[in-house]
Design a protein around this motif. Sequence first.
Motif, mmCIF file in Angstrom:
data_model
loop_
_atom_site.group_PDB
_atom_site.id
_atom_site.type_symbol
_atom_site.label_atom_id
_atom_site.label_comp_id
_atom_site.label_asym_id
_atom_site.label_seq_id
_atom_site.Cartn_x
_atom_site.Cartn_y
_atom_site.Cartn_z
ATOM 1 N N ARG B 110 11.613 29.888 91.606
ATOM 2 C CA ARG B 110 11.226 31.150 92.259
ATOM 3 C C ARG B 110 11.050 32.258 91.218
ATOM 4 O O ARG B 110 10.091 33.028 91.277
ATOM 5 C CB ARG B 110 12.269 31.543 93.311
ATOM 6 C CG ARG B 110 11.875 32.707 94.193
ATOM 7 C CD ARG B 110 12.891 32.936 95.318
ATOM 8 N NE ARG B 110 12.913 31.862 96.288
ATOM 9 C CZ ARG B 110 12.107 31.782 97.347
ATOM 10 N NH1 ARG B 110 11.232 32.739 97.585
ATOM 11 N NH2 ARG B 110 12.170 30.756 98.167
ATOM 12 N N GLN B 170 4.003 27.516 100.392
ATOM 13 C CA GLN B 170 3.969 28.828 101.052
ATOM 14 C C GLN B 170 5.181 29.024 101.967
ATOM 15 O O GLN B 170 5.784 30.087 102.004
ATOM 16 C CB GLN B 170 2.674 28.966 101.846
ATOM 17 C CG GLN B 170 2.566 30.293 102.575
ATOM 18 C CD GLN B 170 1.216 30.465 103.244
ATOM 19 O OE1 GLN B 170 0.255 30.923 102.649
ATOM 20 N NE2 GLN B 170 1.140 30.072 104.498
ATOM 21 N N ARG B 171 5.535 27.978 102.734
ATOM 22 C CA ARG B 171 6.721 28.073 103.599
ATOM 23 C C ARG B 171 7.962 28.373 102.791
ATOM 24 O O ARG B 171 8.835 29.118 103.211
ATOM 25 C CB ARG B 171 6.968 26.737 104.326
ATOM 26 C CG ARG B 171 6.212 26.607 105.584
ATOM 27 C CD ARG B 171 6.864 25.572 106.497
ATOM 28 N NE ARG B 171 6.082 25.549 107.715
ATOM 29 C CZ ARG B 171 6.472 24.993 108.852
ATOM 30 N NH1 ARG B 171 7.645 24.381 108.917
ATOM 31 N NH2 ARG B 171 5.709 25.032 109.902
ATOM 32 N N LEU B 173 8.025 29.747 99.642
ATOM 33 C CA LEU B 173 7.897 31.030 98.958
ATOM 34 C C LEU B 173 8.216 32.194 99.889
ATOM 35 O O LEU B 173 8.939 33.113 99.530
ATOM 36 C CB LEU B 173 6.464 31.157 98.437
ATOM 37 C CG LEU B 173 6.204 31.964 97.176
ATOM 38 C CD1 LEU B 173 7.071 31.525 96.016
ATOM 39 C CD2 LEU B 173 4.722 31.841 96.791
ATOM 40 N N TYR B 174 7.679 32.153 101.123
ATOM 41 C CA TYR B 174 7.882 33.261 102.064
ATOM 42 C C TYR B 174 8.982 32.962 103.080
ATOM 43 O O TYR B 174 9.170 33.738 104.001
ATOM 44 C CB TYR B 174 6.568 33.597 102.775
ATOM 45 C CG TYR B 174 5.504 34.134 101.843
ATOM 46 C CD1 TYR B 174 5.640 35.413 101.306
ATOM 47 C CD2 TYR B 174 4.411 33.372 101.484
ATOM 48 C CE1 TYR B 174 4.680 35.916 100.434
ATOM 49 C CE2 TYR B 174 3.441 33.869 100.609
ATOM 50 C CZ TYR B 174 3.586 35.139 100.090
ATOM 51 O OH TYR B 174 2.637 35.622 99.233
ATOM 52 N N ARG B 175 9.671 31.847 102.913
ATOM 53 C CA ARG B 175 10.738 31.449 103.845
ATOM 54 C C ARG B 175 10.247 31.559 105.283
ATOM 55 O O ARG B 175 10.918 32.101 106.153
ATOM 56 C CB ARG B 175 11.976 32.332 103.633
ATOM 57 C CG ARG B 175 12.552 32.265 102.203
ATOM 58 C CD ARG B 175 13.740 33.221 102.071
ATOM 59 N NE ARG B 175 14.435 33.115 100.789
ATOM 60 C CZ ARG B 175 14.106 33.797 99.685
ATOM 61 N NH1 ARG B 175 13.074 34.618 99.685
ATOM 62 N NH2 ARG B 175 14.813 33.650 98.581
#
Lengths: 197, 197
Positions: B110, B170-171, B173-175
């Motif tokens: 991250r 993406q899921r 990275l942006y939770r």
Amino acid sequence: MTSDRQPNRARRSERSRRAILDATRALISEVGYAKTSIEAIAARAGVGKQTIYRWWPSKGAVIFDSFLALSEGAGGTALPDTGDLEADLKTVLRATAAEFADPEFEAPIRALGTEIINDPELAAQYREKLAGPVDEAKKARLRSGQEAGQLAADADLDLVLEMLYAPLAQRWLYRSGPLTPEYADALVEATLRAFRP
Amino acid sequence: MTSDRQPNRARRSERSRRAILDATRALISEVGYAKTSIEAIAARAGVGKQTIYRWWPSKGAVIFDSFLALSEGAGGTALPDTGDLEADLKTVLRATAAEFADPEFEAPIRALGTEIINDPELAAQYREKLAGPVDEAKKARLRSGQEAGQLAADADLDLVLEMLYAPLAQRWLYRSGPLTPEYADALVEATLRAFRP
């Protein structure tokens, strides 16, 4: 008298609202989320702090509204519905690819994205206030495509949206490939093949 | 004498190399890319700066190697090839989803991701040194699937990889959603439907 004055007051309010939203996006780009304060937004927009608090309860609320305002400028969050799902999705994805290449969108969205990635609380607010409503508008268009027999009735619409948008967003975020209209079209075609009725 | 000493020296070298790579990832997590210096890595790893410069020409090189080393621990970058493309991709995507949930991977990846997003030069290095070689390994497995008639011969392999991995990334990275084995499977199934022979 009142009937003469009301339109002027409404115009002034709208002008202040726009100035506040523009100032917010500019500050997010320049100094990041943490350093963007209500005070700084008010100073930049040339309004008093009370004007901001009259319309928005918090800094998060005004920031997400400033990004939603970009969609308003582009005709709101609703997707076109000509009856042809493939054509409509290509229109929308080509526009998204073009937006990502536009500095007015690119710099503030990249700055906000970085904050969201490192702040789970902000990520939750982002989903609730910005991504959620936009995704609902997209899903409404997908549902009308399901009714028209252009998308599998049992398709998982969250997955459909992710397959359409995540590759585009990733290319932009990591600058890992060109964001051309042809690429937008290829994403729409592949996704619709995957979720054919 | 030499034959006695060589294994010890090799073991010591390997121990130093591991210590340097572990220290690098730890520093990236804790202080970010900009503040991770060769000096700080050397101090943390308990080696001299010359030891690092003997093996790596630059800070960027040692950082990307420290992330490649995570893949080595997981059996190298090559993908399994049992002859069943769908089963193999599910194995790999389930493992990727599990890695993203593991703090040893999550925090440094991250931190590095955030740097890459905001630094085009670093993004180019990342593609060349880390993402590029890993993507080539994945494409080799897709090509063997094409030869076995399990994937369209004319499929754009970059697009296939993006549709497989970008939604998962993406899921994370942006939770924005759970990273379950079922989700990994659904991504593989949808992508293979899109690029059926």
